[in-house]
Design an enzyme around this catalytic site. Structure first.
Site, mmCIF file in Angstrom:
data_model
loop_
_atom_site.group_PDB
_atom_site.id
_atom_site.type_symbol
_atom_site.label_atom_id
_atom_site.label_comp_id
_atom_site.label_asym_id
_atom_site.label_seq_id
_atom_site.Cartn_x
_atom_site.Cartn_y
_atom_site.Cartn_z
ATOM 1 N N LYS A 90 12.865 -31.977 -41.170
ATOM 2 C CA LYS A 90 11.911 -32.838 -40.456
ATOM 3 C C LYS A 90 12.653 -34.060 -39.964
ATOM 4 O O LYS A 90 13.371 -34.713 -40.727
ATOM 5 C CB LYS A 90 10.796 -33.277 -41.432
ATOM 6 C CG LYS A 90 9.738 -34.147 -40.765
ATOM 7 C CD LYS A 90 8.732 -33.321 -40.001
ATOM 8 C CE LYS A 90 7.937 -34.129 -38.979
ATOM 9 N NZ LYS A 90 8.609 -34.231 -37.657
ATOM 10 N N GLN A 111 17.733 -39.484 -42.793
ATOM 11 C CA GLN A 111 16.405 -38.871 -42.800
ATOM 12 C C GLN A 111 16.148 -38.112 -44.105
ATOM 13 O O GLN A 111 15.018 -38.112 -44.614
ATOM 14 C CB GLN A 111 16.290 -37.910 -41.609
ATOM 15 C CG GLN A 111 14.874 -37.553 -41.234
ATOM 16 C CD GLN A 111 14.221 -38.595 -40.333
ATOM 17 O OE1 GLN A 111 14.814 -39.035 -39.375
ATOM 18 N NE2 GLN A 111 13.003 -38.986 -40.645
ATOM 19 N N LYS A 114 15.189 -40.769 -46.633
ATOM 20 C CA LYS A 114 13.942 -41.407 -46.199
ATOM 21 C C LYS A 114 12.758 -40.485 -46.470
ATOM 22 O O LYS A 114 11.745 -40.886 -47.040
ATOM 23 C CB LYS A 114 14.039 -41.690 -44.692
ATOM 24 C CG LYS A 114 12.846 -42.403 -44.105
ATOM 25 C CD LYS A 114 12.792 -42.308 -42.575
ATOM 26 C CE LYS A 114 14.054 -42.774 -41.900
ATOM 27 N NZ LYS A 114 13.860 -42.940 -40.440
ATOM 28 N N LYS A 126 17.702 -33.892 -37.746
ATOM 29 C CA LYS A 126 17.648 -34.778 -36.582
ATOM 30 C C LYS A 126 18.269 -34.053 -35.400
ATOM 31 O O LYS A 126 19.090 -33.146 -35.592
ATOM 32 C CB LYS A 126 18.450 -36.048 -36.856
ATOM 33 C CG LYS A 126 17.993 -37.238 -36.039
ATOM 34 C CD LYS A 126 16.855 -37.957 -36.706
ATOM 35 C CE LYS A 126 16.274 -39.013 -35.807
ATOM 36 N NZ LYS A 126 15.389 -39.917 -36.562
ATOM 37 N N ASP A 166 12.022 -39.921 -31.212
ATOM 38 C CA ASP A 166 12.903 -41.008 -31.622
ATOM 39 C C ASP A 166 13.182 -41.762 -30.311
ATOM 40 O O ASP A 166 12.381 -41.640 -29.372
ATOM 41 C CB ASP A 166 14.192 -40.450 -32.289
ATOM 42 C CG ASP A 166 14.971 -41.502 -33.077
ATOM 43 O OD1 ASP A 166 14.630 -41.746 -34.236
ATOM 44 O OD2 ASP A 166 15.905 -42.108 -32.519
ATOM 45 N N THR A 210 5.306 -46.162 -37.415
ATOM 46 C CA THR A 210 6.609 -46.691 -37.815
ATOM 47 C C THR A 210 6.570 -48.227 -37.844
ATOM 48 O O THR A 210 6.979 -48.862 -38.826
ATOM 49 C CB THR A 210 7.735 -46.183 -36.891
ATOM 50 O OG1 THR A 210 7.582 -44.780 -36.721
ATOM 51 C CG2 THR A 210 9.097 -46.487 -37.468
ATOM 52 N N SER A 376 3.958 -38.373 -39.802
ATOM 53 C CA SER A 376 4.219 -37.034 -39.250
ATOM 54 C C SER A 376 3.841 -35.966 -40.278
ATOM 55 O O SER A 376 3.278 -34.924 -39.932
ATOM 56 C CB SER A 376 5.710 -36.871 -38.908
ATOM 57 O OG SER A 376 6.000 -37.448 -37.658
HETATM 58 N N1 GLU Z 1 12.414 -40.556 -35.616
HETATM 59 C C1 GLU Z 1 11.585 -41.070 -36.666
HETATM 60 C C2 GLU Z 1 12.430 -41.481 -37.842
HETATM 61 O O1 GLU Z 1 13.521 -41.983 -37.647
HETATM 62 C C3 GLU Z 1 10.425 -40.151 -36.999
HETATM 63 C C4 GLU Z 1 10.773 -38.769 -37.398
HETATM 64 C C5 GLU Z 1 9.545 -37.846 -37.573
HETATM 65 O O2 GLU Z 1 8.410 -38.294 -37.438
HETATM 66 O O3 GLU Z 1 9.789 -36.683 -37.864
HETATM 67 O O4 GLU Z 1 12.063 -41.391 -38.979
#
Ligand code: GLU
Length: 444
Positions: A90, A111, A114, A126, A166, A210, A376
């Site tokens: 994800k 990610q 996170k 990503k 992103d 975010t 998400s």
């Molecule tokens: N690009 C966002 C991040 O850096 C969201 C990623 C998502 O929602 O999958 O976390």
């Protein structure tokens, strides 16, 4: 243990030459891990660290497309499926000329931790392209997205890999990507992408999540010092999706947001940023912040960093390495109390050290900006149950998640004798969650 970390790091540097941002992200996490490995030798025995640093799969593909004048362009597309111990890969897609494998890998690596911190069942990945959407027509963006998905679709799926937006990828691009996926697969598989529009499977609050989450995290940090956003001078960098909703939430909490920026410079607006005008200028008309300044009668400062205006709360919401040591020193001189990262890795390592030494509350991106990907995951939940939740309920869920990430970072920092150090707390809490799952799943 230090030797073990140095050995794995040496391997990472050798195997991934020239990928400076990726190296930076790995070093930043490794800096926190020595006490964890000492306490948990099973991670070393099972080579968890080595496996974690090697993405499960790295895809690089050609994205050919034709512009409005009939000229053929060839971009490069990427998807790094980093780790699926906790759930399907994800993470977002970034369309920006600076994108290369090292950027995608750094973002994928961040990610993984996170997503673990959110407590939701999502792995990390990503992707993106070196395509530059700036100045491109709607038709060109659509054709690019269709070509990109024509290659990527075979690797995606609601249980496999779920991209989102992103930098350079918002609701419009997700729409074109989803349309092409649906057409090729002949499936209305809502859960394959997040950040969708509200009439076709999207979730309320995802757009805001975010930026809102970053401010909610910062508010919780301020509360530990018995204070809040109320009446505080706030500076935000960037003016895209994350920045806009950070500004909105900071204003709702009584903050006075006086500046924001884009790649051309920054706006200083002592009356407070007018969000409607900013959104009309940046989002609807896709014009630079200098035009906002002109329309608003505010000051535009070209080619400089926004941090020089000084703030009590600073929210870097633009891009990696945008807040360096000089900027951090300027913020400290102006009396900054808290910095929370809305972007991924916006603060350089020396700037982080300077802020921490000065006693500034510092919320690292993998904790502070996790609200986007957490929402998400809430969108995926709604898709799986073919349901849609109210704004209030979804925002409540987001707030609960941000508070629990904050509290877990602090508790973990305490446990590892680094009280108040959110960097250590986030790195260790994220790492142990993924590492435990990897141990349980065996050598795969
Ligand atoms: N690009 C966002 C991040 O850096 C969201 C990623 C998502 O929602 O999958 O976390």
């Amino acid at each position: 243990m230090r030797q073990q970390l140095a050995h794995v790091l040496e391997q990472v540097l050798r195997r991934n030459p020239g990928e400076q941002e990726f190296h930076q992200a790995v070093v930043e996490v490794f800096d926190s891990l020595e006490p964890v490995l000492r306490k948990n030798p099973q991670y070393v025995d099972a080579a968890v660290l080595e496996r974690l640093c090697e993405p499960e799969r790295q895809l690089i593909f050609r994205v050919p497309w034709v512009d409005d004048a009939g000229t053929v362009h060839t971009n490069r597309g990427f998807r790094v499926e980093y780790n699926s111990a906790l759930g399907p890969y994800k993470g977002g897609l970034r369309f920006h000329p600076s994108v290369y494998l090292g950027i995608v890998k750094f973002l994928g690596f961040e990610q993984v931790f996170k997503n673990a911190l959110t407590g939701m069942p999502i792995g990390g990945g990503k992707g993106g392209s070196d395509f530059d959407p700036r100045g491109r027509s709607q038709g060109e963006v659509m054709r690019f997205c269709q070509s990109f998905m024509t290659e990527l679709y075979r690797h995606l799926g609601e249980h496999t890999d779920v991209p989102a937006g992103d930098i350079g990828v918002g609701g419009r691009e997700i729409g074109y990507l989803f349309g092409q996926y649906k057409r090729i697969t002949n499936r209305y598989e809502s859960g394959v992408l997040t950040g969708k529009g509200l009439t076709w499977g999207g979730s309320l609050v995802r757009t805001e999540a975010t930026g809102y989450g970053t401010v909610l995290f910062a508010e919780r940090m301020l509360q530990t010092r018995g204070t809040s956003f109320d009446g505080r001078r706030v500076v935000v960098s960037g003016s895209g999706n994350v920045a806009q909703y950070a500004i909105q939430k900071a204003q709702q909490l009584g903050g006075h947001v006086v500046a924001c920026s884009d790649s051309t410079g920054y706006v200083l607006d002592e009356r407070g940023i007018d969000l409607d005008l900013l959104q009309q200028t940046r989002e609807v008309e896709r014009l630079p912040v200098s035009i906002y300044a002109e329309r608003r009668g505010a000051t535009f400062v070209p080619g400089r960093r926004v941090w020089e205006v000084g703030a009590q709360v600073a929210l870097p919401c633009a891009t990696q390495n945008e807040l360096d040591e000089d900027s951090a020193a300027a913020l400290v001189r102006s009396g900054v109390i808290a910095v929370a990262e809305g972007a991924n890795m916006p603060t350089t390592p020396s700037a982080v050290a300077l802020l921490r030494d000065a006693g500034v509350l510092f919320g690292p991106g993998k904790a502070a900006n996790a609200g986007g990907v957490a929402t998400s995951a809430l969108e995926m939940q709604q898709n799986a149950s073919r349901d849609s939740w109210s704004f209030e309920y979804t925002e409540e869920r987001l707030a609960g998640i941000m508070h629990s990430i904050h509290d877990r970072c602090l508790a973990t920092a305490d446990e590892y004798e680094a009280p108040g150090n959110y960097v250590v707390g986030a790195n260790i809490a994220g790492f142990t969650k993924v590492a435990d799952a990897m141990l349980a799943l065996g050598v795969v």
